[in-house]
Design a protein around this motif. Structure first.
Motif, PDB file in Angstrom:
ATOM      1  N   TYR A  26       0.852  -1.195   0.000  1.00 27.32           N
ATOM      2  CA  TYR A  26       0.000   0.000   0.000  1.00 27.32           C
ATOM      3  C   TYR A  26       0.883   1.238   0.000  1.00 27.32           C
ATOM      4  CZ  TYR A  26      -3.498   3.448   1.293  1.00 27.32           C
ATOM      5  OH  TYR A  26      -4.329   4.545   1.301  1.00 27.32           O
ATOM      6  N   LYS A  27       0.630   2.107  -0.961  1.00 26.27           N
ATOM      7  CA  LYS A  27       1.363   3.355  -1.056  1.00 26.27           C
ATOM      8  C   LYS A  27       0.476   4.468  -0.529  1.00 26.27           C
ATOM      9  CE  LYS A  27       4.003   6.199  -4.313  1.00 26.27           C
ATOM     10  NZ  LYS A  27       4.412   6.376  -5.723  1.00 26.27           N
ATOM     11  N   LEU A  28       0.738   4.872   0.698  1.00 25.99           N
ATOM     12  CA  LEU A  28      -0.073   5.912   1.330  1.00 25.99           C
ATOM     13  C   LEU A  28       0.158   7.257   0.674  1.00 25.99           C
ATOM     14  CD1 LEU A  28      -2.044   6.627   3.629  1.00 25.99           C
ATOM     15  CD2 LEU A  28      -0.038   7.031   5.088  1.00 25.99           C
ATOM     16  N   SER A  29       1.418   7.528   0.294  1.00 26.32           N
ATOM     17  CA  SER A  29       1.790   8.768  -0.379  1.00 26.32           C
ATOM     18  C   SER A  29       3.128   8.539  -1.062  1.00 26.32           C
ATOM     19  CB  SER A  29       1.902   9.919   0.633  1.00 26.32           C
ATOM     20  OG  SER A  29       2.968   9.687   1.537  1.00 26.32           O
ATOM     21  N   ASP A  30       3.656   9.585  -1.683  1.00 24.19           N
ATOM     22  CA  ASP A  30       4.971   9.456  -2.303  1.00 24.19           C
ATOM     23  C   ASP A  30       6.059   9.210  -1.267  1.00 24.19           C
ATOM     24  OD1 ASP A  30       3.916   9.822  -4.804  1.00 24.19           O
ATOM     25  OD2 ASP A  30       4.319  11.985  -4.852  1.00 24.19           O
ATOM     26  N   GLN A  31       5.764   9.504  -0.011  1.00 23.84           N
ATOM     27  CA  GLN A  31       6.757   9.381   1.046  1.00 23.84           C
ATOM     28  C   GLN A  31       6.588   8.123   1.904  1.00 23.84           C
ATOM     29  OE1 GLN A  31       5.036  12.494   0.610  1.00 23.84           O
ATOM     30  NE2 GLN A  31       6.768  13.008  -0.739  1.00 23.84           N
ATOM     31  N   ILE A  32       5.398   7.563   1.973  1.00 21.72           N
ATOM     32  CA  ILE A  32       5.131   6.462   2.904  1.00 21.72           C
ATOM     33  C   ILE A  32       4.531   5.272   2.157  1.00 21.72           C
ATOM     34  CG2 ILE A  32       3.918   5.757   5.002  1.00 21.72           C
ATOM     35  CD1 ILE A  32       3.763   8.683   5.795  1.00 21.72           C
ATOM     36  N   SER A  33       5.088   4.091   2.387  1.00 24.87           N
ATOM     37  CA  SER A  33       4.551   2.859   1.795  1.00 24.87           C
ATOM     38  C   SER A  33       4.658   1.727   2.803  1.00 24.87           C
ATOM     39  CB  SER A  33       5.284   2.502   0.505  1.00 24.87           C
ATOM     40  OG  SER A  33       6.660   2.296   0.761  1.00 24.87           O
ATOM     41  N   PHE A  34       3.765   0.742   2.663  1.00 26.25           N
ATOM     42  CA  PHE A  34       3.724  -0.403   3.564  1.00 26.25           C
ATOM     43  C   PHE A  34       3.710  -1.699   2.747  1.00 26.25           C
ATOM     44  CE2 PHE A  34       1.587   3.069   5.771  1.00 26.25           C
ATOM     45  CZ  PHE A  34       2.190   3.051   7.024  1.00 26.25           C
ATOM     46  N   THR A  35       4.350  -2.704   3.289  1.00 24.42           N
ATOM     47  CA  THR A  35       4.273  -4.062   2.749  1.00 24.42           C
ATOM     48  C   THR A  35       4.049  -5.020   3.908  1.00 24.42           C
ATOM     49  OG1 THR A  35       5.786  -3.540   0.929  1.00 24.42           O
ATOM     50  CG2 THR A  35       5.435  -5.863   1.436  1.00 24.42           C
ATOM     51  N   THR A  83       8.246   1.898   4.746  1.00 24.32           N
ATOM     52  CA  THR A  83       9.308   2.773   4.259  1.00 24.32           C
ATOM     53  C   THR A  83       8.844   4.217   4.338  1.00 24.32           C
ATOM     54  OG1 THR A  83      10.113   1.071   2.747  1.00 24.32           O
ATOM     55  CG2 THR A  83      10.814   3.322   2.325  1.00 24.32           C
ATOM     56  N   LEU A  84       9.666   5.050   4.932  1.00 26.93           N
ATOM     57  CA  LEU A  84       9.383   6.485   5.043  1.00 26.93           C
ATOM     58  C   LEU A  84      10.490   7.246   4.331  1.00 26.93           C
ATOM     59  CD1 LEU A  84       7.874   8.951   6.232  1.00 26.93           C
ATOM     60  CD2 LEU A  84       9.332   8.692   8.274  1.00 26.93           C
ATOM     61  N   LYS A  85      10.111   8.020   3.306  1.00 32.66           N
ATOM     62  CA  LYS A  85      11.071   8.819   2.560  1.00 32.66           C
ATOM     63  C   LYS A  85      10.979  10.266   3.007  1.00 32.66           C
ATOM     64  CE  LYS A  85      11.021   5.892  -1.574  1.00 32.66           C
ATOM     65  NZ  LYS A  85      10.851   5.858  -3.058  1.00 32.66           N
ATOM     66  N   THR A  86      12.098  10.788   3.491  1.00 35.33           N
ATOM     67  CA  THR A  86      12.146  12.184   3.926  1.00 35.33           C
ATOM     68  C   THR A  86      13.296  12.886   3.219  1.00 35.33           C
ATOM     69  OG1 THR A  86      13.679  11.869   5.777  1.00 35.33           O
ATOM     70  CG2 THR A  86      11.340  11.376   6.182  1.00 35.33           C
ATOM     71  N   GLN A  87      13.382  14.200   3.409  1.00 42.94           N
ATOM     72  CA  GLN A  87      14.487  14.941   2.821  1.00 42.94           C
ATOM     73  C   GLN A  87      15.811  14.572   3.469  1.00 42.94           C
ATOM     74  OE1 GLN A  87      13.456  19.092   3.114  1.00 42.94           O
ATOM     75  NE2 GLN A  87      12.124  19.024   1.308  1.00 42.94           N
ATOM     76  N   ILE A  88      15.741  14.105   4.718  1.00 38.18           N
ATOM     77  CA  ILE A  88      16.966  13.749   5.427  1.00 38.18           C
ATOM     78  C   ILE A  88      17.463  12.376   4.993  1.00 38.18           C
ATOM     79  CG2 ILE A  88      17.987  13.306   7.696  1.00 38.18           C
ATOM     80  CD1 ILE A  88      15.953  15.276   8.855  1.00 38.18           C
ATOM     81  N   ALA A  89      16.550  11.394   4.958  1.00 37.00           N
ATOM     82  CA  ALA A  89      16.933  10.031   4.603  1.00 37.00           C
ATOM     83  C   ALA A  89      15.683   9.193   4.396  1.00 37.00           C
ATOM     84  CB  ALA A  89      17.808   9.411   5.697  1.00 37.00           C
ATOM     85  N   ASN A  90      15.866   8.013   3.811  1.00 38.53           N
ATOM     86  CA  ASN A  90      14.809   7.012   3.722  1.00 38.53           C
ATOM     87  C   ASN A  90      14.994   6.010   4.861  1.00 38.53           C
ATOM     88  OD1 ASN A  90      14.099   8.281   1.337  1.00 38.53           O
ATOM     89  ND2 ASN A  90      15.111   6.761   0.044  1.00 38.53           N
TER      90      ASN A  90
END
Length: 655
Positions: free
Chosen positions: A337-346, A388-395
């Motif tokens: 599930y892709k909640l947004s461009d920044q957050i996804s779950f498996t 997975t959380l994608k941020t400007q600092i890191a994934n």
């Protein structure tokens, strides 16, 4: 032999000039078309179920090998490809003429590395081993994806120290056939054949691959653990047959294969047999899955079926027969599930039932089960999740896996990774647990009938940094530490060995990979170093040398250079250098191998005489050093010799 080499070089030069003269409008080949930036950003799927990501931000130490790299290297089979091109992987002797794999100094043959072909597990369901050498034809491989390190949080109990996924050729409305032949100085001949074809029509894609491999492990004289000599020239045959098919239609994916691997050898468990015996490993497998997509949600149920004849042999003179078969049914479902461009779950769940069965006609020398039944059944149910959380600092990626087994309790492993790409620089930090299950017949072979074996576990910590420091140069450095606990130890007692949980093993080290890519030159150099760490299980350590594991060199360098001579002519030189290696070759006898330089040269001519014909001419093991595959544990077995210098010719035709 020198005359043959000179004649071969003359033939190569003649046809090179002839081929170049006939080459007018030549396409660039795939590997030389790819820029360094494209090579740096190859997408891989091996690190996560059904998930594809950029290799620089994928958690784990990942290696990929393309079809063109394999073709230029001149490698015959999967083992030769891995030996020449991947850091941290090595091979050693087990028993009964079998060669197995090691990772970062750790003997990983029995259930520590998962080998897959198109996602179908090839590990045998009796001991969880995989057999290498004249097995899995290199010419049918499209791509190899490798995790050098833990993979159990995604793939379960055969992926404690690594995962290798072989992806076979997927032709689109075309096909290819190939034949490779080599001859050693002794006159021994090895031959490989392969064919692949594919059809694509709208959303339907079908591909078929087949191969036949015939040859010998070696033509050298082998001295067994008791000091007796025997020639391997006509007594160590290795033959294999493979047939596979892949079907993709919209969301449906089906993979099927038949793999038959057979050896004829005099090698046993210490002393060799006076006559050669046959042993085979047959695998029939099928995976089926379907992707249901609902916007940003994808649900993939899957089923895996496997039937095997593992380690089947009849050694009547040695009073040992094994005619068991193994059956395994696995079902599961994966949700993405892709909640947004920044957050996804498996997340997903998986269960299996594995049956190891006695033959209908049980001989006097067949090992029976302690339960008195005709079948040993092991079942499991498990679940995994990661986000997975994608941020400007890191994934940031965090995940867990839990499995409950009917025979040996449970296993829980977490996984945490941080990755970041900043222009030409990337970094990864990873901490994870992983495990090995004592599956197959192992619960039947405990030292104490009242004691159950528990899963082996490893805690791993890795750091990686990579930098593209010019248009053509890219360097990656990886540091690792693996702490294996509750190690499952094997001890031989004639034909029947026994298992139990032992102490701890540890390994720490560094791997580095450098690539230089231009239109004319593709250079790949990698280095691997390991050191045993922590409390040690003595069965794997070189006696009186605590800084060496048996069988494997602490230092290892691979260098592979592919030079474009003309638009259709390429020269490839592969170098392998091993530091000191040690093996126990007799009672109280320790051998040291320090002649560690091995060279392979290969010349490839595309569109040779006709448009769709490619030809390779090569010399393998130019230095004529016979690599000795030492046993990587103290099991009372001398090392097996490899081939010396050989001449090779390969022809491939596309249609």
């Amino acid at each position: 032999m020198k005359r043959v080499i000179l004649l071969s070089i003359s033939i190569v030069l003649f046809f090179t000039i002839n081929g170049i003269a006939q080459s007018d409008d030549i396409e660039q080949t795939a590997m030389f078309e790819m820029s360094l930036e494209e090579l740096m950003n190859i997408e891989v799927s091996v690190a996560g179920k059904n998930a594809v990501s950029n290799i620089r931000e994928t958690p784990g130490a990942i290696s990929t090998i393309s079809r063109r790299e394999i073709q230029l290297s001149g490698a015959y089979d999967l083992m030769e490809v891995l030996q020449r091109l991947v850091p941290g992987l090595a091979f050693g002797t087990d028993v009964e003429g079998v060669t197995g794999i090691g990772v970062r100094g750790i003997w990983a043959h029995e259930g520590k590395v998962l080998l897959m072909i198109n996602g179908i597990s090839m590990n045998d369901e009796q001991f969880a081993t995989t057999q290498y050498g004249n097995h899995i034809n290199a010419d049918m491989i499209e791509k190899i994806e490798i995790i050098r390190g833990p993979g159990s949080s995604v793939y379960g109990g055969y992926a404690e120290m690594g995962v290798i996924n072989v992806i076979t050729s997927e032709e689109e409305n075309e096909g290819r056939i190939s034949h490779a032949s080599s001859i050693a100085q002794s006159g021994m001949v090895r031959e490989n054949y392969s064919a692949s074809a594919g059809i694509t029509h709208n959303d339907l894609q079908i591909s078929i691959n087949a191969s036949l491999n015939k040859g010998n492990r070696s033509d050298a004289v082998y001295r067994d653990f008791t000091g007796r000599d025997t020639s391997f020239l006509n007594s160590n045959e290795i033959n294999s047959v493979y047939l596979g098919a892949n079907i993709n239609y919209q969301g449906l994916q089906v993979s099927m294969l038949m793999d038959k691997y057979e050896i004829s050898t005099m090698d046993l468990w210490g002393a060799h047999s006076p006559v050669a015996f046959n042993e085979k490993w047959d695998t029939y497998g099928a995976n089926m899955s379907y992707d249901f997509e609902f916007g940003d949600l994808k649900i993939t149920p899957y089923t895996k079926v496997k039937y095997q004849l593992p380690w089947n042999t009849q050694m009547v003179a040695e009073e040992y027969i094994n005619n068991k078969n193994a059956q395994k049914l696995t079902t599961g479902v994966v949700l993405q599930y892709k909640l947004s461009d920044q957050i996804s779950f498996t997340a997903g769940t998986e269960g299996y039932e594995h049956n190891l069965m006695l033959p209908d006609d049980i001989s006097d020398y067949e090992e029976v089960f302690r339960s008195g039944k005709d079948v040993m059944t092991i079942s499991s149910i498990g679940a995994f999740a990661q986000s997975t959380l994608k941020t400007q600092i890191a994934n940031v990626m965090a995940g867990v896996r839990y499995d409950r087994f009917s025979e040996f309790g449970d296993a829980f492993v977490p996984r945490l990774a941080v990755t970041k790409i900043i222009g030409n620089f990337h970094m990864k930090g990873m901490a994870s647990g992983s495990f090995r299950i004592p599956g197959g017949i192992i619960p039947n072979r405990t030292f104490d009938v009242n004691t159950k074996i528990e899963p082996e576990k490893v805690w791993s910590y890795e750091l990686e940094a990579g930098l593209r420091f010019s248009e053509n140069n890219f360097l990656t450095v990886n540091g690792f530490y693996h702490d294996l606990r509750n190690v499952i130890v094997y001890q031989t007692e004639g034909a029947i060995g026994f298992y139990g949980n032992g102490g701890r093993l540890g390994t720490a080290g560094v791997e580095a990979a450098y690539r230089y890519v231009t239109r004319l030159l593709n250079l790949n150099i990698n280095y691997a170093y390991y050191k045993p760490m922590g409390s040690l299980e003595n069965d794997y350590i070189v006696p009186q040398k605590d800084n060496y594991y048996l069988g494997f060199a602490n230092h290892r360098v691979n260098a592979n250079a592919s030079l474009r001579i003309q638009d259709n002519a390429y020269f490839n030189l592969a170098m392998r250098f091993y530091g000191n290696r040690y093996g126990i070759v007799g009672d109280g006898l320790i051998a040291k191998s320090d002649d560690g330089l091995y060279l392979d040269a290969n010349f490839v001519l595309d569109r040779f005489l006709v448009q769709n014909l490619s030809t390779s001419f090569g010399i393998q093991n130019l230095s004529d050093n016979r690599f000795i595959y030492y046993q990587a544990y103290n099991g009372g077995h001398a090392g097996l010799p490899s081939l010396g210098r050989t001449l090779m010719v390969k022809v491939e035709y596309r249609f």
